[in-house]
Design a protein around this motif. Structure first.
Motif, PDB file in Angstrom:
ATOM      1  N   SER A 164      -6.918 -61.067  80.782  1.00  0.00           N
ATOM      2  CA  SER A 164      -7.473 -61.281  79.326  1.00  0.00           C
ATOM      3  C   SER A 164      -7.277 -60.368  78.673  1.00  0.00           C
ATOM      4  CB  SER A 164      -9.142 -61.391  79.913  1.00  0.00           C
ATOM      5  OG  SER A 164      -9.516 -60.050  80.360  1.00  0.00           O
ATOM      6  N   ASP A 165      -7.783 -60.063  77.556  1.00  0.00           N
ATOM      7  CA  ASP A 165      -7.780 -58.890  76.270  1.00  0.00           C
ATOM      8  C   ASP A 165      -9.096 -58.116  76.442  1.00  0.00           C
ATOM      9  OD1 ASP A 165      -7.634 -57.187  74.487  1.00  0.00           O
ATOM     10  OD2 ASP A 165      -7.650 -58.549  72.868  1.00  0.00           O
ATOM     11  N   GLY A 166      -9.598 -57.543  77.468  1.00  0.00           N
ATOM     12  CA  GLY A 166     -10.857 -56.560  77.496  1.00  0.00           C
ATOM     13  C   GLY A 166     -11.789 -57.351  78.154  1.00  0.00           C
ATOM     14  N   ALA A 167     -11.658 -58.312  78.962  1.00  0.00           N
ATOM     15  CA  ALA A 167     -12.879 -59.079  79.369  1.00  0.00           C
ATOM     16  C   ALA A 167     -13.651 -58.399  80.370  1.00  0.00           C
ATOM     17  CB  ALA A 167     -12.793 -60.566  79.507  1.00  0.00           C
ATOM     18  N   ILE A 168     -12.697 -57.630  81.398  1.00  0.00           N
ATOM     19  CA  ILE A 168     -13.396 -56.897  82.649  1.00  0.00           C
ATOM     20  C   ILE A 168     -14.060 -55.679  81.863  1.00  0.00           C
ATOM     21  CG2 ILE A 168     -12.605 -55.491  84.539  1.00  0.00           C
ATOM     22  CD1 ILE A 168     -10.596 -57.839  85.049  1.00  0.00           C
ATOM     23  N   SER A 169     -13.385 -54.923  80.839  1.00  0.00           N
ATOM     24  CA  SER A 169     -14.002 -53.810  80.443  1.00  0.00           C
ATOM     25  C   SER A 169     -15.290 -54.322  79.979  1.00  0.00           C
ATOM     26  CB  SER A 169     -13.037 -53.367  79.558  1.00  0.00           C
ATOM     27  OG  SER A 169     -12.008 -52.615  80.039  1.00  0.00           O
ATOM     28  N   ALA A 170     -15.199 -55.202  79.057  1.00  0.00           N
ATOM     29  CA  ALA A 170     -16.681 -55.654  78.442  1.00  0.00           C
ATOM     30  C   ALA A 170     -17.547 -55.889  79.271  1.00  0.00           C
ATOM     31  CB  ALA A 170     -16.243 -56.705  77.047  1.00  0.00           C
ATOM     32  N   LEU A 171     -17.191 -56.676  80.391  1.00  0.00           N
ATOM     33  CA  LEU A 171     -18.407 -57.025  81.242  1.00  0.00           C
ATOM     34  C   LEU A 171     -19.085 -55.939  82.167  1.00  0.00           C
ATOM     35  CD1 LEU A 171     -19.588 -59.150  83.276  1.00  0.00           C
ATOM     36  CD2 LEU A 171     -17.707 -58.574  84.789  1.00  0.00           C
ATOM     37  N   LEU A 172     -18.066 -54.790  82.410  1.00  0.00           N
ATOM     38  CA  LEU A 172     -18.635 -53.567  83.356  1.00  0.00           C
ATOM     39  C   LEU A 172     -19.033 -52.367  82.169  1.00  0.00           C
ATOM     40  CD1 LEU A 172     -16.114 -54.003  86.248  1.00  0.00           C
ATOM     41  CD2 LEU A 172     -18.484 -54.872  85.855  1.00  0.00           C
ATOM     42  N   GLY A 173     -18.728 -52.393  81.014  1.00  0.00           N
ATOM     43  CA  GLY A 173     -19.023 -51.427  80.040  1.00  0.00           C
ATOM     44  C   GLY A 173     -18.165 -50.337  80.157  1.00  0.00           C
ATOM     45  N   PHE A 174     -16.647 -50.530  80.607  1.00  0.00           N
ATOM     46  CA  PHE A 174     -15.747 -49.656  80.486  1.00  0.00           C
ATOM     47  C   PHE A 174     -15.157 -49.656  79.287  1.00  0.00           C
ATOM     48  CE2 PHE A 174     -14.940 -50.671  85.325  1.00  0.00           C
ATOM     49  CZ  PHE A 174     -15.843 -50.050  85.622  1.00  0.00           C
ATOM     50  N   GLU A 175     -14.442 -48.604  79.010  1.00  0.00           N
ATOM     51  CA  GLU A 175     -13.437 -48.421  77.834  1.00  0.00           C
ATOM     52  C   GLU A 175     -12.373 -49.549  77.928  1.00  0.00           C
ATOM     53  OE1 GLU A 175     -10.716 -45.287  75.069  1.00  0.00           O
ATOM     54  OE2 GLU A 175     -12.251 -44.578  76.612  1.00  0.00           O
ATOM     55  N   ALA A 176     -11.986 -50.309  77.154  1.00  0.00           N
ATOM     56  CA  ALA A 176     -10.882 -51.152  77.197  1.00  0.00           C
ATOM     57  C   ALA A 176      -9.604 -50.553  77.238  1.00  0.00           C
ATOM     58  CB  ALA A 176     -10.760 -52.036  75.928  1.00  0.00           C
ATOM     59  N   SER A 177      -8.723 -51.071  78.371  1.00  0.00           N
ATOM     60  CA  SER A 177      -7.674 -50.409  78.697  1.00  0.00           C
ATOM     61  C   SER A 177      -6.347 -50.835  77.604  1.00  0.00           C
ATOM     62  CB  SER A 177      -7.127 -51.154  80.189  1.00  0.00           C
ATOM     63  OG  SER A 177      -6.489 -52.693  79.753  1.00  0.00           O
ATOM     64  N   GLY A 178      -6.544 -51.447  76.953  1.00  0.00           N
ATOM     65  CA  GLY A 178      -5.452 -51.943  75.860  1.00  0.00           C
ATOM     66  C   GLY A 178      -4.256 -52.695  76.407  1.00  0.00           C
ATOM     67  N   ALA A 179      -4.190 -53.004  77.710  1.00  0.00           N
ATOM     68  CA  ALA A 179      -3.391 -53.921  78.265  1.00  0.00           C
ATOM     69  C   ALA A 179      -4.199 -55.097  78.903  1.00  0.00           C
ATOM     70  CB  ALA A 179      -2.776 -53.089  79.420  1.00  0.00           C
ATOM     71  N   PRO A 180      -3.119 -56.045  79.349  1.00  0.00           N
ATOM     72  CA  PRO A 180      -3.897 -57.321  79.819  1.00  0.00           C
ATOM     73  C   PRO A 180      -4.864 -56.881  81.077  1.00  0.00           C
ATOM     74  CG  PRO A 180      -1.992 -57.758  79.199  1.00  0.00           C
ATOM     75  CD  PRO A 180      -1.856 -56.334  79.431  1.00  0.00           C
ATOM     76  N   GLU A 181      -6.138 -57.333  81.253  1.00  0.00           N
ATOM     77  CA  GLU A 181      -6.980 -56.941  82.317  1.00  0.00           C
ATOM     78  C   GLU A 181      -7.163 -58.305  83.054  1.00  0.00           C
ATOM     79  OE1 GLU A 181      -9.489 -53.572  79.963  1.00  0.00           O
ATOM     80  OE2 GLU A 181     -10.503 -55.415  80.729  1.00  0.00           O
ATOM     81  N   ALA A 182      -6.708 -58.301  84.312  1.00  0.00           N
ATOM     82  CA  ALA A 182      -6.590 -59.407  84.930  1.00  0.00           C
ATOM     83  C   ALA A 182      -7.644 -59.392  86.294  1.00  0.00           C
ATOM     84  CB  ALA A 182      -5.112 -59.656  85.508  1.00  0.00           C
ATOM     85  N   GLU A 183      -7.274 -58.207  87.105  1.00  0.00           N
ATOM     86  CA  GLU A 183      -8.086 -58.154  88.334  1.00  0.00           C
ATOM     87  C   GLU A 183      -8.722 -56.807  88.606  1.00  0.00           C
ATOM     88  OE1 GLU A 183      -6.130 -61.715  91.066  1.00  0.00           O
ATOM     89  OE2 GLU A 183      -5.556 -59.698  91.354  1.00  0.00           O
ATOM     90  N   LEU A 184      -9.657 -56.365  88.886  1.00  0.00           N
ATOM     91  CA  LEU A 184     -10.199 -55.211  89.495  1.00  0.00           C
ATOM     92  C   LEU A 184     -10.420 -55.292  90.817  1.00  0.00           C
ATOM     93  CD1 LEU A 184     -11.326 -52.315  88.472  1.00  0.00           C
ATOM     94  CD2 LEU A 184     -13.712 -53.428  88.393  1.00  0.00           C
TER      95      LEU A 184
END
Length: 361
Positions: free
Chosen positions: A16-36
């Protein structure tokens, strides 16, 4: 013992485009965020907060489960996972053949099975999972594409024909490319099946998985619902944000919708072609604000905690705070995005409010 852990989202192309960072309150990585990944799998072990060590340096032995935050911005590959016996045999066989563990054509990267559950966090989480009965497939095909699907319908004689139809499609037998093109050209999103065909055709043009998707159960989870996918269940996540909990393994047999290696004979050897209903995993609620998802034949369970609770633990655990604030064992306070590895606790006292997920064995 409570050990703070963290990790960086893996940037697979389907993320996704920043969905994991948005969920957890992290700074967006700027790359696709697939799995943490939160766990001790060597593929991406969690880092110890405030240290250069990883969870591999802390865990005594093998941590049997792996907790992930998963965000699908586009469809994942069709895939299935082996049983423990199949994984052990395949791992030993590929070792004997001298195939490097990181080789693109490697099927078995460890000797373990990989059953998994997915718990939806987004309002909708779309997936394909397991084969639908032949009669249902015939109804779908005759409703949406009776002329285009004629070559498939001729082969569809009953549930016992599902394996042959699947093998014909995935090996691109005679007429398959023409069938894929015809089905891909269907327009409109009047049914979930047609919407899925359009989505897959856009992302993987010409792939037999476009037609294979019609053979599978199409499901949309609401937030708070879960699926359990045991060994042999063919599945693909299409879109959405969720918590994925699985046995700690990286054994994947792919069946389409991917540029990665597909070993058709090996995939056929692990697939369960029995038509089954959508594998919803129904929870139990031992107390108000406590929900437990525990597959009967897996070595993990997912707990969702919203209020104060006292929880028995049968082994190590990993807790992740999605919202609010929680104090664990009177010793470790978690805020949104914080995660902790828990060991040597037979009972866990949880105080707080919000949303806390705990993976345990």
């Amino acid at each position: 013992m409570f050990v703070g852990i963290t990790n960086t989202p893996r940037n697979y192309a389907w993320g996704s485009d920043g969905a994991i960072s948005a969920l957890l309150g992290f700074e967006a990585s700027g790359a696709p965020e697939a799995e943490l990944w939160l766990g001790a799998h060597p593929g991406s072990p969690s880092r110890i907060v405030g240290s250069n060590d990883t969870l591999l340096d802390v865990v005594d032995g093998r941590l049997p489960f792996l907790l992930k935050v998963l965000a699908a911005g586009s469809p994942l590959s069709l895939q299935a996972h082996p049983t423990m016996a199949q994984a052990a045999e395949g791992f030993a066989r590929e070792n004997a053949l001298g195939i490097p563990l990181d080789a693109p054509n490697r099927n078995y990267r460890d000797a373990f099975h990989k059953p998994e559950l997915i718990y939806a966090l987004s309002d909708e989480f779309d997936a394909l999972c397991g084969f639908r009965p032949a009669a249902d497939l015939r109804n779908v095909l005759e409703a949406v594409a009776p002329e285009a699907a004629a070559p498939l319908l001729e082969r569809l004689t009953g549930d016992e024909s599902l394996r042959g139809v699947f093998e014909w499609l995935i090996t691109r037998g005679e007429g398959v490319d023409e069938l894929v093109a015809a089905v891909s050209g269907l327009s409109g999103a009047s049914t979930p099946e047609l919407a899925t065909v359009s989505l897959l055709a856009e992302n993987y043009p010409g792939d037999p998985g476009i037609v294979i998707s019609l053979m599978l159960n199409r499901v949309t989870l609401k937030a708070g619902e879960a699926l359990y996918l045991p060994a042999g269940n063919i599945h693909a996540y299409l879109s959405g944000l969720g918590i994925e909990l699985m046995a700690s393994s990286d054994n994947v047999l792919r069946g389409g919708l991917t540029p990665k290696h597909i070993d058709v004979p090996e995939l056929l050897s692990v697939l369960d072609f029995r038509p089954l209903p959508v594998p919803y995993l129904m929870p139990r609620s031992p107390a108000a604000g406590v929900t437990v998802f525990r597959p009967v034949d897996a070595d993990f369970a997912l707990l969702v905690i919203e209020v104060d609770a006292v929880l028995p633990l049968d082994g190590p655990a990993i807790a992740l705070c999605l919202d609010g604030e929680f104090t664990l064992g009177g010793a470790s306070t978690l805020h949104r995005g914080d995660a902790v590895y828990i060991s040597d606790e037979s009972s866990l006292d949880v105080r707080g409010a919000g949303s806390l997920v705990i993976a345990t064995s």
